[in-house]
Design an enzyme around this catalytic site. Sequence first.
Site, PDB file in Angstrom:
ATOM      1  N   HIS A  69      67.726  59.254  63.294  1.00 59.85           N
ATOM      2  CA  HIS A  69      68.152  58.022  63.957  1.00 59.85           C
ATOM      3  C   HIS A  69      69.349  57.416  63.234  1.00 59.85           C
ATOM      4  CE1 HIS A  69      65.328  56.760  60.799  1.00 59.85           C
ATOM      5  NE2 HIS A  69      65.990  55.624  60.760  1.00 59.85           N
ATOM      6  N   HIS A 113      71.285  53.488  62.396  1.00 64.47           N
ATOM      7  CA  HIS A 113      71.324  52.023  62.478  1.00 64.47           C
ATOM      8  C   HIS A 113      72.790  51.633  62.673  1.00 64.47           C
ATOM      9  CE1 HIS A 113      67.314  52.356  60.992  1.00 64.47           C
ATOM     10  NE2 HIS A 113      67.693  52.796  59.815  1.00 64.47           N
ATOM     11  N   GLU A 159      71.255  51.542  54.619  1.00 65.90           N
ATOM     12  CA  GLU A 159      69.943  51.900  54.081  1.00 65.90           C
ATOM     13  C   GLU A 159      70.104  52.912  52.957  1.00 65.90           C
ATOM     14  OE1 GLU A 159      67.232  53.453  57.024  1.00 65.90           O
ATOM     15  OE2 GLU A 159      65.510  53.206  55.692  1.00 65.90           O
ATOM     16  N   HIS A 219      70.361  59.887  60.124  1.00 62.41           N
ATOM     17  CA  HIS A 219      69.576  60.241  58.939  1.00 62.41           C
ATOM     18  C   HIS A 219      68.120  60.473  59.298  1.00 62.41           C
ATOM     19  CE1 HIS A 219      69.395  55.853  59.281  1.00 62.41           C
ATOM     20  NE2 HIS A 219      68.241  55.870  58.617  1.00 62.41           N
TER      21      HIS A 219
END
Length: 373
Positions: free
Chosen positions: A79, A81, A86, A131
């Site tokens: 997925h 973001h 992150e 990632h």
Amino acid sequence: MYPYLVLLVVTSVANAAGTSLWVPTTPQSPKPYAIKKGLGIAMAGGNTYPVTGNSSGKAFCILNTNAGPTPGASGVFPHVHKKTYENFYSAKGRVQLWGQNLDAYHANTSIQQTRILGPGDIGAIPPNTIHTFTLLEPDTQLTGVLVPGGFEEFFFNMNIPPSGPPDSESPTLPGAGGFDMDGLAKWDVYPQLDFVPRHDVVNGKAGPGNWYDGANSLASGMSEPIWVAKNYGPKFLNSQDNRHHIITPFVTGLQTNNTFSQGTITLSPFSRAETRAPVVKSAVATAFMMEEGQLEVTVEGFEPASLIDGDIVFVPPNTPFSYVATAEFTKFMYVTGGGAGLDAELMAKAKPWDSAFYPPQSSNLVVKRGIRI
Ligand SMILES: *[C@@H]1O[C@H](CO)[C@@H](O)[C@H](O)[C@H]1NC(C)=O
Ligand SMILES: *[C@@H]1O[C@H](CO)[C@@H](O)[C@H](O)[C@H]1NC(C)=O
Ligand SMILES: *[C@@H]1O[C@H](CO)[C@@H](O)[C@H](O)[C@H]1NC(C)=O
């Protein structure tokens, strides 16, 4: 290089007798606090949240996942973001992380990377980076840093642990109605189910770039993942105030558009016992998570707190504090809420350094690889 430095050095911190810095769980509003290893808001699957968007004034979330490679407790569909940065830090055990910039993936202009992160290794995943990850050892601690803080509301609202739901072949959760993949966008989660993680790892890596086989550099921007193997990244030695700091940055303001920084500091005790701890005051939030040794932290208005392995201290912006290593070779991970935090101040007065050890503190000592002989 760091134009927004606002750290002040003043002379002493007034500590208030009787006011403990320790809290039993993560506060719901920003304040200075220290929290013991393993404490903090918890959720199923071995996840604790010692620093949240609420406790940090939205600066960052620190999340510890203590788990192993059991089905459902590790692995998550690939997925992206779009707003959240992150970072994946292996505090113990091993974690495998995959990453590739989304646009470069679609344009076929970059090559997918993966690394096996052992203790002290990090993979930094900027926004817009595909990632996925999996935990590899029975006793693994993955320390996630999510910026800005508040992303973790997703995990609580969906009532799923950060490491689930499982793999890309079955991207549904058990239960009525399955898993609403389209409803994820409001939480800044965009599944990339056509991304196929590569499995051709040799010596802990696949895809371009060094790992334990050479120097790891920090990309200057957010267009690709950043990988730093423990002590194979840049290192800086600051020897002010009768002590040594070795700063190993993972990301600085240059890699995060000044939204946060993260790295480790290895700190010596004072070489002169009478040295008073310098007081720092930063315009951005500061957190430390202990790795080894012992650190005495004094925040203005609180009693000194003595931190050991796994303990965390959080200091809001513009709050005077000081810290002293009370054990030899004390090491902690830091996170700051901007590009002009404590690390930037220390590195501005440091020199590049090529050792994981600081120099001997007395000319009478012979130190070989950190060991007195
Ligand atoms: C953060 O605060 C909001 C508002 O009080 C609350 O609804 C939410 O549950 C809190 N989040 C966490 C992770 O504690
Ligand atoms: C992507 O690029 C590589 C090499 O640059 C090439 O071998 C491959 O065929 C390309 N894939 C697609 C789907 O175009
Ligand atoms: C970087 O931060 C500035 C100021 O907050 C913002 O205007 C800009 O869009 C950001 N750039 C990226 C690439 O996120």
